[in-house]
Motif scaffolding. Structure first.
Motif, PDB file in Angstrom:
ATOM      1  N   PRO A   1       0.962  -1.353  -0.418  1.00  0.00           N
ATOM      2  CA  PRO A   1       0.255  -0.003  -0.166  1.00  0.00           C
ATOM      3  C   PRO A   1       1.131   1.298  -0.055  1.00  0.00           C
ATOM      4  CG  PRO A   1      -0.363  -0.907   2.224  1.00  0.00           C
ATOM      5  CD  PRO A   1       1.362  -1.418   1.212  1.00  0.00           C
ATOM      6  N   ILE A   2       0.006   2.342  -0.434  1.00  0.00           N
ATOM      7  CA  ILE A   2       1.149   3.320  -0.567  1.00  0.00           C
ATOM      8  C   ILE A   2       0.433   4.435   0.870  1.00  0.00           C
ATOM      9  CG2 ILE A   2       1.341   6.130  -1.848  1.00  0.00           C
ATOM     10  CD1 ILE A   2       0.477   4.112  -4.299  1.00  0.00           C
ATOM     11  N   CYS A   3       0.825   4.819   1.622  1.00  0.00           N
ATOM     12  CA  CYS A   3       0.695   4.943   2.529  1.00  0.00           C
ATOM     13  C   CYS A   3       1.487   6.916   3.184  1.00  0.00           C
ATOM     14  CB  CYS A   3       0.970   4.772   3.999  1.00  0.00           C
ATOM     15  SG  CYS A   3       0.116   3.197   3.979  1.00  0.00           S
ATOM     16  N   THR A   4       0.807   7.507   2.883  1.00  0.00           N
ATOM     17  CA  THR A   4       1.031   9.336   3.206  1.00  0.00           C
ATOM     18  C   THR A   4       0.419  10.186   4.113  1.00  0.00           C
ATOM     19  OG1 THR A   4      -1.419  10.016   2.344  1.00  0.00           O
ATOM     20  CG2 THR A   4       1.010   9.722   0.193  1.00  0.00           C
ATOM     21  N   VAL A   5       1.434  10.444   4.805  1.00  0.00           N
ATOM     22  CA  VAL A   5       1.005  11.598   6.059  1.00  0.00           C
ATOM     23  C   VAL A   5       0.447  13.087   5.688  1.00  0.00           C
ATOM     24  CG1 VAL A   5       1.740  12.175   8.368  1.00  0.00           C
ATOM     25  CG2 VAL A   5       2.323   9.562   6.962  1.00  0.00           C
TER      26      VAL A   5
END
Length: 168
Positions: A162-166
């Motif tokens: 998964p591509i997780c961004t903050v």
């Protein structure tokens, strides 16, 4: 969002590499004229993304996909499972019972960790067509609405990586 809106949407994240991944596919033989093109669509995506290993587990019908998916998840090397099937509404309530059972069963597997085997649940991807007519199924198995098997494979890879961004 409807299927046609999704197909024409300009936003689709990149499909990650399958390198090093082992993907299990449970595929129903019932409505094989639909499930085989779905399987081929999934396999094509996994090949293109250089997936290390794919295990295909064939079962008689959609209801058996839950058991096959659970069995595939028993292998600790399996990173995700794709359940592929096709249920077409008929003249009896059988459609409702099968769809309900498969949906509930796969949902349960999708959220279940296995003590001593998996601390985090492996993704179980719902690649089961539930249509009113065989023509609707054909449209989704390589017809004008794409190939839902290919989409399920893309989803499996995206769930494994998964591509997780903050955001602040």
């Amino acid at each position: 969002m409807s299927t046609i809106d999704h197909i024409s949407s300009s936003y689709h994240s990149e499909v990650p590499s399958g390198e090093g991944l082992h993907i299990g596919i449970a595929v129903a033989e019932w409505n094989y004229n639909i499930t085989e093109p779905l399987l081929e669509g999934a396999l094509e995506v996994l090949r293109r993304q250089q997936t290390k290993k794919v295990t295909v587990f064939r079962v008689p019908g959609a209801f058996e996909l839950v058991n096959a998916s659970a069995r595939l998840l028993e292998d600790p090397t399996v990173n995700a499972v794709i359940a592929i099937g096709c249920v077409v509404r008929g003249d009896t309530p059988h459609f409702d019972y099968i769809c309900q059972g498969v949906t509930f069963g796969l949902s349960q597997l999708n959220a279940t960790s296995v003590p001593g085997l998996r601390a985090i649940p492996a993704p179980v991807i719902f690649g089961v067509l539930t249509t009113e007519t065989i023509e609707q199924a054909e449209e989704r198995a390589g017809g004008r609405l794409g190939n839902k098997g290919a989409e399920a494979a893309e989803t499996a890879l995206k769930m494994c990586r998964p591509i997780c961004t903050v955001h602040k």
